[in-house]
Design an enzyme around this catalytic site. Structure first.
Site, mmCIF file in Angstrom:
data_model
loop_
_atom_site.group_PDB
_atom_site.id
_atom_site.type_symbol
_atom_site.label_atom_id
_atom_site.label_comp_id
_atom_site.label_asym_id
_atom_site.label_seq_id
_atom_site.Cartn_x
_atom_site.Cartn_y
_atom_site.Cartn_z
ATOM 1 N N ASP A 180 58.302 25.705 56.536
ATOM 2 C CA ASP A 180 58.767 27.109 56.331
ATOM 3 C C ASP A 180 58.164 28.226 57.347
ATOM 4 O O ASP A 180 57.299 28.039 57.754
ATOM 5 C CB ASP A 180 58.474 27.725 54.901
ATOM 6 C CG ASP A 180 59.115 27.098 54.009
ATOM 7 O OD1 ASP A 180 60.076 26.070 54.100
ATOM 8 O OD2 ASP A 180 59.064 27.480 52.670
ATOM 9 N N HIS B 207 53.832 24.577 56.616
ATOM 10 C CA HIS B 207 54.522 25.840 57.201
ATOM 11 C C HIS B 207 54.040 25.753 58.713
ATOM 12 O O HIS B 207 52.887 25.130 59.012
ATOM 13 C CB HIS B 207 53.618 27.166 56.821
ATOM 14 C CG HIS B 207 53.828 27.384 55.422
ATOM 15 N ND1 HIS B 207 53.465 26.695 54.298
ATOM 16 C CD2 HIS B 207 54.846 28.175 54.737
ATOM 17 C CE1 HIS B 207 53.809 27.039 53.091
ATOM 18 N NE2 HIS B 207 54.837 27.954 53.617
HETATM 19 ZN ZN LIG Z 1 57.855 31.401 53.535
#
Ligand SMILES: [Zn+2]
Length: 225
Positions: free
Chosen positions: A37, A183
């Site tokens: 993400d 991430h």
């Molecule tokens: Zn996010």
């Protein structure tokens, strides 16, 4: 009352009740999905793509429209190397802080930015922090976006997390159909480095245990089979 209807009820329903929103893949297949993400990031995403290429592992990227507009070449590389690109909002605003019109515009702008760069409309949506409002669910549906959350997260964005911690949590929690979220941008300063350090060990260990890495497209196919 309005907050409950606009924010709490949609988030609760999406996270716990909806049969359409994907939180895990099929419990019958020894398959897991890696998802990343908040990117792309010019420093971390190319390194991440190098690792995925080296291990020949596909992944799904939930990108920010703002980052995609800044780094279109990285978006093109993600697509070229066979990974999935999904929408993660334009600038990572929390769904509960966005009024209806803004929510619609935010998702549409992300969708259009990715489409313009890759030539293909994205098929997936994951909202920041996994929180929804009533309009974000509607907007995703109107744009034909499948919604995916996750089942394994390792606090890779946090200041006190180490690569060993990320590795241990992921390996400990992974099961058939797990969707792992990591991430490649944002978090505390330099946070994505920790996920990058852990990743080769995570991939090798899960391969050794007999898991196959798949995209969310493949996971959805297996769920519908
Ligand atoms: Zn996010």
């Amino acid at each position: 009352m309005l907050f409950t209807l606009y924010c709490l009820v949609p988030s609760y329903w999406a996270r716990n009740r909806s049969k359409k929103i994907i939180r895990t893949g099929s419990p019958l297949n020894k398959e897991v999905a890696l998802t990343f993400d908040d990117g792309p990031n010019p420093e971390y995403t190319p390194r991440l793509l190098d690792i995925l290429k080296e291990y020949q592992v596909p992944a799904s990227f939930f990108c920010l429209g703002r980052q995609a507009a800044l780094y279109p070449d990285i978006i093109k590389r993600i697509a070229r190397e066979g990974h999935i690109i999904g929408c993660h909002s334009y600038s990572h605003r929390h769904a509960w802080l966005m009024p209806p019109f803004y929510t619609m515009r935010d998702i549409k702008r992300t969708y259009e930015t990715i489409t313009r760069i890759t030539g293909n409309p994205p098929k997936w949506y994951r909202p920041p922090w996994g929180h929804f409002n009533a309009v974000s669910i509607y907007a995703a549906k109107r744009l034909n976006l499948n919604i995916a959350l996750w089942s394994v997260e390792a606090r890779d964005w946090a200041l006190d997390t180490t690569p060993e911690y990320i590795y241990n949590i992921v390996i400990d929690k992974c099961d058939k159909g797990s969707i792992i979220v990591l991430h490649d941008n944002r978090g505390t300063s330099g946070a994505p480095v920790k996920a990058l350090r852990a990743l080769p060990y995570i991939i090798s260990s899960l391969h050794e245990k007999g898991y196959k890495f798949v995209t969310l497209d493949r996971m959805k196919e297996a769920l519908n089979a």
